[in-house]
Write a protein that holds these residues in place. Structure first.
Motif, PDB file in Angstrom:
ATOM      1  N   THR A 187       0.881  -1.160   0.000  1.00 31.68           N
ATOM      2  CA  THR A 187       0.000   0.000   0.000  1.00 31.68           C
ATOM      3  C   THR A 187       0.923   1.215   0.000  1.00 31.68           C
ATOM      4  O   THR A 187       2.155   1.070  -0.035  1.00 31.68           O
ATOM      5  N   ASN A 188       0.371   2.394   0.067  1.00 33.86           N
ATOM      6  CA  ASN A 188       1.218   3.585   0.129  1.00 33.86           C
ATOM      7  C   ASN A 188       1.865   3.770   1.497  1.00 33.86           C
ATOM      8  O   ASN A 188       2.612   4.719   1.710  1.00 33.86           O
ATOM      9  N   ALA A 189       1.570   2.858   2.435  1.00 38.93           N
ATOM     10  CA  ALA A 189       2.200   2.920   3.756  1.00 38.93           C
ATOM     11  C   ALA A 189       3.440   2.040   3.840  1.00 38.93           C
ATOM     12  O   ALA A 189       4.292   2.235   4.708  1.00 38.93           O
ATOM     13  N   GLY A 190       3.565   1.031   2.977  1.00 45.20           N
ATOM     14  CA  GLY A 190       4.693   0.119   3.021  1.00 45.20           C
ATOM     15  C   GLY A 190       4.377  -1.168   2.279  1.00 45.20           C
ATOM     16  O   GLY A 190       3.312  -1.304   1.665  1.00 45.20           O
ATOM     17  N   ALA A 191       5.317  -2.102   2.338  1.00 39.25           N
ATOM     18  CA  ALA A 191       5.157  -3.350   1.584  1.00 39.25           C
ATOM     19  C   ALA A 191       5.642  -4.535   2.409  1.00 39.25           C
ATOM     20  O   ALA A 191       6.306  -4.391   3.441  1.00 39.25           O
ATOM     21  N   LYS A 192       5.266  -5.730   1.936  1.00 36.98           N
ATOM     22  CA  LYS A 192       5.748  -6.989   2.506  1.00 36.98           C
ATOM     23  C   LYS A 192       6.270  -7.845   1.362  1.00 36.98           C
ATOM     24  O   LYS A 192       5.685  -7.862   0.281  1.00 36.98           O
ATOM     25  N   LEU A 193       7.361  -8.546   1.635  1.00 37.57           N
ATOM     26  CA  LEU A 193       8.033  -9.325   0.594  1.00 37.57           C
ATOM     27  C   LEU A 193       8.426 -10.686   1.129  1.00 37.57           C
ATOM     28  O   LEU A 193       8.979 -10.800   2.221  1.00 37.57           O
ATOM     29  N   ASN A 194       8.122 -11.744   0.362  1.00 35.82           N
ATOM     30  CA  ASN A 194       8.518 -13.117   0.696  1.00 35.82           C
ATOM     31  C   ASN A 194       9.294 -13.721  -0.476  1.00 35.82           C
ATOM     32  O   ASN A 194       8.874 -13.595  -1.625  1.00 35.82           O
TER      33      ASN A 194
END
Length: 331
Positions: A187-194
């Protein structure tokens, strides 16, 4: 007469209109009985990886790529040599095993996180190294409820796979690095990555033997043993009893050997409870050895709780290393 005829015609028209309206309503609006409840997708047993062409690009070393410029890991990422991660295939969160990296992503200090920048950077880079997009969408609430309890890393940093979360999943097939799976959400707040590099589980547990114990005590002055007890108890499990039998065999082979039995735990829970539990477990080993014919004068037992960890208690793997029994040579 004419008035009566007109009234009859108007009444007929109203009835006809009401009937038509009811029929239209029945057609346009499903009844409560006709609405089928949402069904979770059926679990997927695997993916046709063979249909993905091999990438001929150099994909680098695990975790295979840097973050886009101006972005960083928010906290310490989850980084494990072997674990499980769930990826969406046709809306079904499907388990894959191997080397795993999971992280929360944020902007560098003074910068603002841009969802568009992150996603465009990821999609273009992954496509350039031969990745194929497998999924782009959301999972249902029911699908989340189906798989969530099976995920041991649920709620940790970088955790992906919640209802309403837009997930993008790519797969890369290589001849030298095997299958690589990448998923992210933002989102425009941050990201998650795997990132997961698929691998086959290799069993590393071997039987504790008397000869191994004697060698450790001779070479190192101590032997570190992972003896199983019932959960949160000092009762030896069946395979725990077999391990203690090997200790007894070692002590019978070297009749002059004396040992201190030390119990250790990880830092989970109350410190005083862990101290008592470790002491009870050390004494359980001692008492079991007495029942196997070892003289009490050759043994002592003490618990240290979480006071002497072998590794940081920052992961399930390190906690498991700290839950142990140590035999210390005392003569």
């Amino acid at each position: 007469m004419k008035k009566a005829t007109i009234l009859f015609a108007v009444s007929t028209l109203i009835i006809s209109c009401n009937q038509t309206a009811r029929e239209r309503a029945n057609t346009d609006t499903p009844t409560e009985q006709s609405v089928e409840p949402e069904k979770a997708p059926e679990p997927v047993k695997g993916m046709d990886v063979e249909s993905i062409p091999f990438s001929t690009n150099d994909v680098g070393s695990f975790p295979f790529f840097t973050l886009p410029k101006g972005l960083k890991e928010m906290n310490k990422p989850l980084d494990k040599n072997f674990d499980v991660c769930f990826f969406p295939i046709n809306g079904v969160m499907t388990a894959f095993e191997g080397k795993l990296y999971k992280a929360n992503i944020t902007a560098e200090q003074g910068e603002k996180f841009s969802q568009h920048y992150f996603e465009k950077s990821m999609s273009e880079y992954l496509t350039s190294i031969g990745a194929v997009q497998i999924f782009d969408g959301e999972i249902t609430q029911r699908e989340y409820e189906r798989y969530a309890k099976a995920d041991p890393n649920k709620g940790d940093d970088g955790d992906i796979g919640y209802p309403g979360e837009s997930i993008k999943f790519y797969a890369i097939r290589t001849k030298d690095k095997g299958n690589i799976y990448v998923q992210y959400s933002s989102t425009n707040a941050g990201a998650k990555l795997n990132v997961l590099q698929e691998d086959v589980f290799q069993q590393t547990i071997t039987k504790i033997t008397a000869d191994d114990i004697l060698k450790d005590l001779a070479d190192e002055g101590k032997s570190i043993l992972y003896i199983n007890f019932d959960t949160d108890k000092s009762t030896l499990s069946p395979d725990g009893k077999l391990a203690v039998e090997e200790i007894a065999v070692a002590l019978k082979k070297d009749t002059g050997l004396k040992v201190a039995i030390e119990g250790h735990t990880d830092n989970t829970g109350d410190a005083s409870h862990n101290k008592k539990l470790s002491d009870d477990r050390a004494n359980a080993v001692l008492n079991n050895l007495l029942s196997l014919g070892i003289e009490k004068s050759r043994l002592s037992a003490k618990g240290f709780g979480a006071e002497r960890p072998l590794a940081d208690n920052d992961s399930a793997e390190s906690k498991a290393k700290n839950r142990r029994v140590e035999l210390i040579k005392t003569n």
